[in-house]
Design an enzyme around this catalytic site. Structure first.
Site, PDB file in Angstrom:
ATOM      1  N   CYS A  84       0.819  -1.221   0.000  1.00 16.97           N
ATOM      2  CA  CYS A  84       0.000   0.000   0.000  1.00 16.97           C
ATOM      3  C   CYS A  84       0.850   1.268   0.000  1.00 16.97           C
ATOM      4  O   CYS A  84       0.327   2.365  -0.178  1.00 16.97           O
ATOM      5  CB  CYS A  84      -0.945   0.012   1.189  1.00 16.97           C
ATOM      6  SG  CYS A  84      -1.805  -1.550   1.403  1.00 16.97           S
ATOM      7  N   HIS A 333      -9.109   3.720  -1.351  1.00 22.20           N
ATOM      8  CA  HIS A 333      -7.736   3.230  -1.244  1.00 22.20           C
ATOM      9  C   HIS A 333      -7.383   2.286  -2.398  1.00 22.20           C
ATOM     10  O   HIS A 333      -7.276   1.079  -2.215  1.00 22.20           O
ATOM     11  CB  HIS A 333      -7.591   2.525   0.127  1.00 22.20           C
ATOM     12  CG  HIS A 333      -6.215   2.015   0.421  1.00 22.20           C
ATOM     13  ND1 HIS A 333      -5.069   2.534  -0.138  1.00 22.20           N
ATOM     14  CD2 HIS A 333      -5.791   1.012   1.247  1.00 22.20           C
ATOM     15  CE1 HIS A 333      -4.023   1.873   0.321  1.00 22.20           C
ATOM     16  NE2 HIS A 333      -4.424   0.949   1.151  1.00 22.20           N
TER      17      HIS A 333
END
Lengths: 388, 138
Positions: A84, A333
């Site tokens: 991420c 996200h």
């Protein structure tokens, strides 16, 4: 001899469940505003393409597809991956190449398309970012890693879940004002606090979204910045940190050691302290992650991060505004795009380009980006400085 | 490989079973938990590693005999990854032994919400013909 490097432009796709697009279209959407600002393909020397996982789409060599989709197929490009934290890892890689003199002008383009698979499958893929031998066989999903931090934090500091819900309410308050957000809607405290559990103690509203989207920024070496803008955003400090692969091996579960290391390095390089920062984009993949970020970044003492949200100091008019774009929770996200999107947001805030005055931060001289990979194995902190 | 008995840890069937890991799993079938010790610098690892993280020397498996532990942290997984969907909800827990060594496994006999600091005991289970695991009991 390194050169100063500035972010001179940015672009951002609509985040969401983008069944109307593939990685190709998302990349085009993110690069279009940059192109429209006059940074055409011929002015770009090379590209870093940022996406975290090819499993979601099944597309191999995705960076070639991404470059090709925006007409950069003949220019050098490479892919960077740090889960991420991929977006800021890509910015870090591009920074190094521009600062060193290898290239003058680089595009960093982040994308992820996660909704081609079901939520359960996406959860499965993300759980494989845990240790495949020792963690994966026990079904430790991505939320589960942060739930392990949350239950420890709640026990050590006697934290009620209410505080985590206050963070979710803030995220959605700002996401509702961001037309690019995945879930642009206000959420009441009761709704957030009583939502269906995902990995106790974390519930649905403690968790970020599974999002499709893309974002782009352009990095330019100091001698050529004036050709591109009179509003450059300088990379003032940049730190990276790492942590143990298995969460059980971390000395503390109430902090992310790699984040503290990254923050320390970034502040040192910038010659700044936490009190100097005017806004922060932090990696709120889960509500607990935002709370821990307040502390790891030095905005609050360990165990006292709750005061920032309870006193609304992290709202856009507060002492240290955090995620006034909705954050990962409400904006969304898309893994590889997230760190690039955070940087785009700091640039927009500095240029006073927030879509609504109700989320425009007054005067941003220094903006900080905090981007965490998996449960903290990779962390990048970047401090940007307004250059006008 | 064909002909060889398949054996996996926990509740999934990851195919990456090396000879070293298989030795660990075969001990686990006999309800023995193995740690590893570096042949050179004597660093100890739980769960075991084949190569020492510090000096990269090969480690050997030796039995780890502690059974009592305290709960460091937990989560109740209500929405599982696809591979464990049939088991949800389940409790993932990090337990710490008196020596400071830790292990991550499921707690399988809880009636109430777990509490950080509560006592745990390590136990073993044959999950299926091909799967074996350690687990926590309260």
């Amino acid at each position: 001899m390194t050169r100063r490097v500035a972010v001179v432009a940015g672009g951002h796709s609509k985040f969401g469940k983008r069944y109307d697009a593939t990685m190709r279209e998302l990349c085009a959407e993110a690069y279009k505003p940059v192109y429209d600002a006059g940074i055409t393909q011929d002015r770009i020397d090379a590209t870093v393409l940022s996406y975290a996982a090819s499993q979601f789409t099944g597309q191999g060599a995705g960076s070639a597809l991404m470059a090709d989709s925006i007409g950069l197929q003949e220019k050098p490009h490479l892919r960077v991956e740090s889960a991420c934290a991929t977006g800021t890892a890509s910015i870090r890689a591009a920074y190094g190449m521009v600062a060193s003199g290898l290239y003058d002008v680089m595009l960093v383009l982040g994308v992820e398309q996660m909704n081609r698979v079901s939520s359960a499958t996406a959860t499965e893929y993300m759980s494989r970012a845990g240790d495949m031998r020792w963690e994966y066989p026990y079904g430790i999903s991505f939320p589960a890693f942060y739930a392990l931090m949350a239950s420890r934090y709640m026990a050590e500091y006697n934290l009620p879940h209410d505080v985590l819900s206050m963070i979710s309410v803030k995220s959605h308050h700002y996401g509702a004002q961001n037309p690019k957000a995945h879930l642009p809607k206000e959420v009441s405290f009761e709704e957030a606090n009583n939502a269906v559990p995902i990995c106790r103690p974390l519930n649905l509203y403690d968790c970020s979204l599974i999002t499709d989207g893309a974002a782009a920024v352009v990095l330019v070496a100091e001698p050529r910045v004036k050709e591109f803008t009179d509003q450059p955003m300088w990379i003032k400090g940049m730190g990276a940190g790492a942590s143990e692969m298995m969460i059980q091996d971390r000395p503390s579960l109430t902090s992310i050691p790699g984040a503290k290391r990254a923050a320390k390095a970034a502040y040192k390089m910038a010659g700044l302290q936490p009190k100097d920062i005017n806004m922060a984009e932090v990696h709120d993949c889960f509500s607990i992650a935002e709370l821990i970020a307040y502390e790891d970044l030095g905005f609050a003492e360990p165990g006292k991060g709750r005061q920032l949200i309870e006193n609304k100091e992290v709202y856009h008019t507060g002492r240290i505004p955090v995620n006034c774009d909705g954050g990962l929770k409400s904006k969304g996200h898309p893994l590889g795009a997230t760190g690039v999107s955070m940087t785009y947001e700091v640039l927009s805030q500095m240029r006073k380009k927030a879509e609504k005055p109700t989320r425009q931060i007054k005067d941003v001289k220094y903006g900080l980006v905090h981007n965490v990979g998996q449960s903290g194995q990779f962390v990048n902190v970047i401090i940007y400085e307004r250059g006008w | 490989m064909s002909g060889e008995k398949e054996i996996y840890l926990g509740y999934t069937t990851d195919k990456a079973v090396t000879p070293f890991f298989k030795q660990f799993l075969e001990a686990l079938e006999k309800q023995q938990l193995m740690k590893s010790t570096c042949k050179k610098c004597k660093s100890e690892y739980l769960p075991p590693r084949q190569y020492c993280q510090k000096c990269l020397t090969e480690c050997e498996l030796t039995e780890f005999t502690e059974r009592d532990a305290k709960l460091v942290s937990f989560t109740v997984v209500e929405f599982a990854p696809e591979s464990l969907a049939s088991r949800q909800p389940y409790v993932v827990a990090i337990g710490e032994f008196p020596s400071g060594r830790r292990l991550t496994a499921h707690i399988t006999n809880l009636m109430d919400m777990p509490k950080v600091g509560m006592k745990l005991k390590l136990s073993f289970e044959r999950v299926s013909d091909k799967q074996v695991t350690y687990k926590w009991q309260v």
